[in-house]
Design a protein around this motif. Structure first.
Motif, PDB file in Angstrom:
ATOM      1  N   ALA A 155      55.458  30.392  40.849  1.00  0.00           N
ATOM      2  CA  ALA A 155      54.350  31.043  41.556  1.00  0.00           C
ATOM      3  C   ALA A 155      53.161  31.259  40.626  1.00  0.00           C
ATOM      4  CB  ALA A 155      54.802  32.375  42.132  1.00  0.00           C
ATOM      5  N   CYS A 156      53.269  30.795  39.386  1.00  0.00           N
ATOM      6  CA  CYS A 156      52.289  31.039  38.324  1.00  0.00           C
ATOM      7  C   CYS A 156      52.144  32.553  38.122  1.00  0.00           C
ATOM      8  CB  CYS A 156      50.962  30.343  38.595  1.00  0.00           C
ATOM      9  SG  CYS A 156      49.927  30.181  37.109  1.00  0.00           S
ATOM     10  N   GLY A 157      51.261  32.937  37.231  1.00  0.00           N
ATOM     11  CA  GLY A 157      51.141  34.352  36.937  1.00  0.00           C
ATOM     12  C   GLY A 157      49.810  34.675  36.292  1.00  0.00           C
ATOM     13  N   SER A 158      49.548  35.942  36.085  1.00  0.00           N
ATOM     14  CA  SER A 158      50.540  36.983  36.256  1.00  0.00           C
ATOM     15  C   SER A 158      50.533  37.631  37.640  1.00  0.00           C
ATOM     16  CB  SER A 158      50.323  38.082  35.199  1.00  0.00           C
ATOM     17  OG  SER A 158      49.054  38.708  35.358  1.00  0.00           O
ATOM     18  N   SER A 159      49.496  37.366  38.445  1.00  0.00           N
ATOM     19  CA  SER A 159      49.418  37.979  39.780  1.00  0.00           C
ATOM     20  C   SER A 159      50.236  37.185  40.786  1.00  0.00           C
ATOM     21  CB  SER A 159      47.956  38.083  40.225  1.00  0.00           C
ATOM     22  OG  SER A 159      47.184  38.791  39.290  1.00  0.00           O
ATOM     23  N   SER A 160      51.452  36.856  40.395  1.00  0.00           N
ATOM     24  CA  SER A 160      52.307  35.986  41.192  1.00  0.00           C
ATOM     25  C   SER A 160      52.710  36.639  42.510  1.00  0.00           C
ATOM     26  CB  SER A 160      53.541  35.602  40.384  1.00  0.00           C
ATOM     27  OG  SER A 160      54.085  36.736  39.736  1.00  0.00           O
ATOM     28  N   GLY A 161      53.171  37.885  42.456  1.00  0.00           N
ATOM     29  CA  GLY A 161      53.579  38.562  43.679  1.00  0.00           C
ATOM     30  C   GLY A 161      52.422  38.743  44.649  1.00  0.00           C
ATOM     31  N   SER A 162      51.243  39.046  44.126  1.00  0.00           N
ATOM     32  CA  SER A 162      50.064  39.192  44.985  1.00  0.00           C
ATOM     33  C   SER A 162      49.782  37.895  45.731  1.00  0.00           C
ATOM     34  CB  SER A 162      48.851  39.597  44.135  1.00  0.00           C
ATOM     35  OG  SER A 162      49.049  40.854  43.518  1.00  0.00           O
ATOM     36  N   ALA A 163      49.825  36.767  45.012  1.00  0.00           N
ATOM     37  CA  ALA A 163      49.527  35.474  45.625  1.00  0.00           C
ATOM     38  C   ALA A 163      50.576  35.081  46.653  1.00  0.00           C
ATOM     39  CB  ALA A 163      49.417  34.405  44.547  1.00  0.00           C
ATOM     40  N   VAL A 164      51.849  35.225  46.298  1.00  0.00           N
ATOM     41  CA  VAL A 164      52.929  34.822  47.197  1.00  0.00           C
ATOM     42  C   VAL A 164      52.933  35.691  48.449  1.00  0.00           C
ATOM     43  CG1 VAL A 164      55.443  34.751  47.447  1.00  0.00           C
ATOM     44  CG2 VAL A 164      54.344  33.791  45.403  1.00  0.00           C
ATOM     45  N   ALA A 165      52.704  36.983  48.294  1.00  0.00           N
ATOM     46  CA  ALA A 165      52.687  37.869  49.453  1.00  0.00           C
ATOM     47  C   ALA A 165      51.607  37.466  50.451  1.00  0.00           C
ATOM     48  CB  ALA A 165      52.482  39.314  49.005  1.00  0.00           C
ATOM     49  N   VAL A 166      50.438  37.107  49.952  1.00  0.00           N
ATOM     50  CA  VAL A 166      49.358  36.675  50.842  1.00  0.00           C
ATOM     51  C   VAL A 166      49.689  35.322  51.464  1.00  0.00           C
ATOM     52  CG1 VAL A 166      46.930  35.992  50.922  1.00  0.00           C
ATOM     53  CG2 VAL A 166      47.611  38.026  49.643  1.00  0.00           C
ATOM     54  N   ALA A 167      50.166  34.382  50.651  1.00  0.00           N
ATOM     55  CA  ALA A 167      50.471  33.048  51.153  1.00  0.00           C
ATOM     56  C   ALA A 167      51.548  33.080  52.225  1.00  0.00           C
ATOM     57  CB  ALA A 167      50.907  32.144  49.998  1.00  0.00           C
ATOM     58  N   ALA A 168      52.549  33.939  52.055  1.00  0.00           N
ATOM     59  CA  ALA A 168      53.682  33.995  52.976  1.00  0.00           C
ATOM     60  C   ALA A 168      53.495  34.994  54.107  1.00  0.00           C
ATOM     61  CB  ALA A 168      54.957  34.335  52.197  1.00  0.00           C
ATOM     62  N   GLY A 169      52.325  35.620  54.184  1.00  0.00           N
ATOM     63  CA  GLY A 169      52.051  36.538  55.282  1.00  0.00           C
ATOM     64  C   GLY A 169      52.770  37.858  55.189  1.00  0.00           C
ATOM     65  N   LEU A 170      53.010  38.339  53.959  1.00  0.00           N
ATOM     66  CA  LEU A 170      53.622  39.652  53.788  1.00  0.00           C
ATOM     67  C   LEU A 170      52.581  40.769  53.765  1.00  0.00           C
ATOM     68  CD1 LEU A 170      56.299  38.918  51.023  1.00  0.00           C
ATOM     69  CD2 LEU A 170      56.364  38.423  53.468  1.00  0.00           C
ATOM     70  N   ALA A 171      51.325  40.409  53.671  1.00  0.00           N
ATOM     71  CA  ALA A 171      50.215  41.365  53.675  1.00  0.00           C
ATOM     72  C   ALA A 171      48.958  40.624  54.089  1.00  0.00           C
ATOM     73  CB  ALA A 171      50.038  42.010  52.304  1.00  0.00           C
ATOM     74  N   TRP A 172      47.990  41.380  54.600  1.00  0.00           N
ATOM     75  CA  TRP A 172      46.707  40.753  54.917  1.00  0.00           C
ATOM     76  C   TRP A 172      46.041  40.237  53.652  1.00  0.00           C
ATOM     77  CZ3 TRP A 172      41.917  43.308  53.520  1.00  0.00           C
ATOM     78  CH2 TRP A 172      40.787  42.536  53.823  1.00  0.00           C
ATOM     79  N   ALA A 173      46.094  41.013  52.582  1.00  0.00           N
ATOM     80  CA  ALA A 173      45.446  40.642  51.328  1.00  0.00           C
ATOM     81  C   ALA A 173      46.147  41.370  50.200  1.00  0.00           C
ATOM     82  CB  ALA A 173      43.955  41.005  51.362  1.00  0.00           C
ATOM     83  N   ALA A 174      45.773  41.028  48.980  1.00  0.00           N
ATOM     84  CA  ALA A 174      46.342  41.696  47.810  1.00  0.00           C
ATOM     85  C   ALA A 174      45.286  41.772  46.727  1.00  0.00           C
ATOM     86  CB  ALA A 174      47.578  40.955  47.298  1.00  0.00           C
ATOM     87  N   ILE A 175      45.530  42.666  45.789  1.00  0.00           N
ATOM     88  CA  ILE A 175      44.690  42.776  44.595  1.00  0.00           C
ATOM     89  C   ILE A 175      45.481  42.243  43.411  1.00  0.00           C
ATOM     90  CG2 ILE A 175      43.422  44.319  43.070  1.00  0.00           C
ATOM     91  CD1 ILE A 175      42.219  44.104  45.860  1.00  0.00           C
ATOM     92  N   GLY A 176      44.852  41.359  42.649  1.00  0.00           N
ATOM     93  CA  GLY A 176      45.420  40.870  41.407  1.00  0.00           C
ATOM     94  C   GLY A 176      44.552  41.291  40.242  1.00  0.00           C
ATOM     95  N   THR A 177      45.001  40.967  39.050  1.00  0.00           N
ATOM     96  CA  THR A 177      44.178  41.162  37.855  1.00  0.00           C
ATOM     97  C   THR A 177      44.210  39.886  37.040  1.00  0.00           C
ATOM     98  OG1 THR A 177      45.965  42.032  36.461  1.00  0.00           O
ATOM     99  CG2 THR A 177      44.707  43.637  37.757  1.00  0.00           C
ATOM    100  N   GLU A 178      43.141  39.680  36.290  1.00  0.00           N
ATOM    101  CA  GLU A 178      43.068  38.491  35.441  1.00  0.00           C
ATOM    102  C   GLU A 178      42.514  38.826  34.074  1.00  0.00           C
ATOM    103  OE1 GLU A 178      41.949  34.776  37.091  1.00  0.00           O
ATOM    104  OE2 GLU A 178      40.905  34.087  35.295  1.00  0.00           O
ATOM    105  N   THR A 179      43.166  38.278  33.064  1.00  0.00           N
ATOM    106  CA  THR A 179      42.614  38.209  31.718  1.00  0.00           C
ATOM    107  C   THR A 179      42.174  36.783  31.435  1.00  0.00           C
ATOM    108  OG1 THR A 179      44.085  39.997  31.015  1.00  0.00           O
ATOM    109  CG2 THR A 179      43.050  38.697  29.279  1.00  0.00           C
ATOM    110  N   ASP A 180      43.047  35.828  31.734  1.00  0.00           N
ATOM    111  CA  ASP A 180      42.703  34.404  31.676  1.00  0.00           C
ATOM    112  C   ASP A 180      43.654  33.652  32.594  1.00  0.00           C
ATOM    113  OD1 ASP A 180      42.192  31.739  31.153  1.00  0.00           O
ATOM    114  OD2 ASP A 180      41.996  31.997  28.988  1.00  0.00           O
ATOM    115  N   GLY A 181      43.240  33.407  33.818  1.00  0.00           N
ATOM    116  CA  GLY A 181      43.999  32.604  34.760  1.00  0.00           C
ATOM    117  C   GLY A 181      44.930  33.355  35.684  1.00  0.00           C
TER     118      GLY A 181
END
Length: 508
Positions: A155-181
């Motif tokens: 799922a790549c990272g580090s905001s992996s859970g945020s991305a998967v939850a949105v992609a799979a329809g577990l939430a309308w949206a999510a907040i991630g954080t990035e330092t590099d990628g």
């Protein structure tokens, strides 16, 4: 409902659908897909016990005539961002009791804008800064996040859970954080939109830090419009975060500024030195370029750029030094009764004594960070100046100026690699570094499939050009229609066309 965009959900609420019903359906989907017997995406670490009460309160507010920008829309928060109801663990067992009972300003702004905090999203532990041998999407607290397009893929990272939850329809949206990628990579390989704002546009207060110079939070959504809606709510100055001093003056109505015709006559730089690492990704990129041309964009080839190896060396030195300084300060701010570990050195010792923490990979980056000398170290200061200059002034800024373009584009990264507990992550290529180090905005939008897996198109540009970058990405999104829903397949190899090719000739 699982895959509906914000505009549709807001309109359906105005027609009588309750926020309570929306929230219940997302919670039911989490229950079915996050930790189910057949499918366990492990995208969500914890559900907010107050989510349904918050939804009912928003329904009452709507009945009384109050309608907010994100009214009744459920959002997951990456578990390195504090929310008042739940612990904030960064995926580490050392922080499993870290529950200060407060909202990060970002979370408070979401609530004020009408969003429902649905829960906490899993992540690569410590936002993927613990070890060179890490497995993206794994945390000791939450386990391993699975890519919903092929469950054995990263799922790549580090905001992996945020991305998967949105992609799979577990939430309308999510907040991630990035330092590099850490926003754009998981967004791209999971087939969603991810936006890393200009550093300083969104508060970092009460977010577990890596880098003062590069960290930012940002929206992860199924559409660019939804990302723009969220950014309009969370952007703004915070007296506790000096980096945000200009944010109020720079903040715009990002959703209102989206223009499906914004590509027409616009000069955009095609960053060729960020391609060439995966043939089918390059082919998908060429198809995306044709979509841009068809919309009237003027594409300018850019074949050379700054010394990325030199940027990488300087960036690494900066991140290690700022990690030690920032994490020590954060740990010192926690409640000792909840978090007895008061420094990075304490966390290193805790990990050595906790078998689950080091069962899959070590903590080489933590140990290297502990050896740094702090913010006054001349080597750190020189590395910070070098990285910012090469990525910003002599990097993105120079390319924009010399080629007379307003934005730059490249493939975000290749398709998701297979999860591998022996060798760890295998990222073939990435467009994240320049915008991350410079602190400039970076948007990834689905551009199609490579080997049957999602890949993203990156738009990045000058500091504070967030509205422009979002609008260009929106225009591409509207023209391309490249977003696909995940198949929840066990593997790429299980796809019929691949399975046939893997068998001997004549086999059934």
């Amino acid at each position: 409902m699982a895959y509906e965009d914000g505009a549709a959900l807001l309109e359906r609420q105005s027609g009588g659908l309750s926020a309570e019903a929306i929230t219940r359906q997302y919670l039911e989907r989490i229950a079915a897909l996050n930790d189910g017997e057949a499918i366990a995406l492990r995208a969500v670490i914890a559900v907010n016990p107050a989510a349904m009460d918050d939804a009912r309160a928003l329904d009452q507010a709507r009945a009384g005539g109050q309608v907010l920008a994100l009214h009744g829309l459920p959002v997951l928060i990456k578990d390195n961002i504090e929310t008042r109801e739940l612990p904030t663990t960064a995926g580490s067992l050392a922080l499993s009791a870290n529950a200060p009972g407060r909202d990060a300003p970002l979370a408070a702004r979401l609530r004020e804008g009408g969003a429902i905090i649905l829960g906490k999203a899993n992540l690569s532990e410590w936002a993927n800064i613990r070890s060179a041998g890490s497995i993206s999407g794994w945390s000791a607290v939450g386990g391993l996040v699975r890519n919903p397009h092929a469950l054995d893929r990263s799922a790549c990272g580090s905001s992996s859970g945020s991305a998967v939850a949105v992609a799979a329809g577990l939430a309308w949206a999510a907040i991630g954080t990035e330092t590099d990628g850490s926003i754009v990579c998981p967004a791209a390989v999971n087939g969603i939109v991810g936006f890393k704002p200009t550093v300083g546009l969104v508060s970092r207060t009460h977010i577990i830090p890596i880098s003062e110079s590069q960290d930012t939070a940002g929206p992860m959504t199924r559409s660019v419009r939804d990302a723009a809606l969220i950014l309009g709510v969370i952007a703004g100055s915070d007296p506790s975060d000096p980096a945000t001093i200009e944010a109020d003056a720079r903040r715009e109505d990002y959703a209102a500024l989206l223009d499906a015709g914004s590509l027409a006559g616009t000069r955009i730089g095609v960053v060729r030195f960020l391609t060439g690492y995966h043939a089918e990704t390059d082919a998908t990129f060429e198809a995306a370029l044709q979509v841009l041309r068809d919309q009237g964009a003027i594409l300018v080839e850019i074949t050379t750029g700054p010394d990325r190896a030199a940027i990488g060396r300087a960036e690494f030195a900066v991140l290690l030094s700022e990690l030690r300084t920032g994490l020590n300060a954060y740990l010192e701010s926690t409640d000792p009764a909840q978090v007895p570990w008061r420094s990075l050195s304490d966390i290193i010792a805790f990990n050595r004594g906790e078998p689950r923490e080091l069962a899959l990979f070590g903590q080489t980056y933590f140990e290297a960070a502990e050896r740094t000398s702090g913010p006054d170290d001349p080597d750190y200061l020189a590395a910070l100046e070098t990285s910012r200059r090469l990525a910003g002034e002599q990097g993105i800024d120079a390319m924009l100026s010399e080629h007379d373009v307003v934005a730059l584009i490249a493939p975000t990264t290749g398709p998701a690699w297979a999860i591998d507990v022996i060798y760890g992550d295998r990222v073939a290529g990435s467009a994240s570094q320049l915008a991350a180090v410079a602190g400039y905005p970076h948007l990834t939008v689905p551009m199609g499939l490579a080997e049957g897996m999602p890949v993203g198109l990156s738009f990045f540009g000058a500091k504070w050009s967030d509205a422009l970058i979002l609008s260009l990405g929106y225009a591409f999104e509207q023209a391309s229609g490249a977003r696909v829903h995940p198949a929840l397949a066990p593997s790429v190899e299980a796809r019929p066309e691949v399975a046939r090719a893997l068998r001997p000739a004549g086999a059934h």
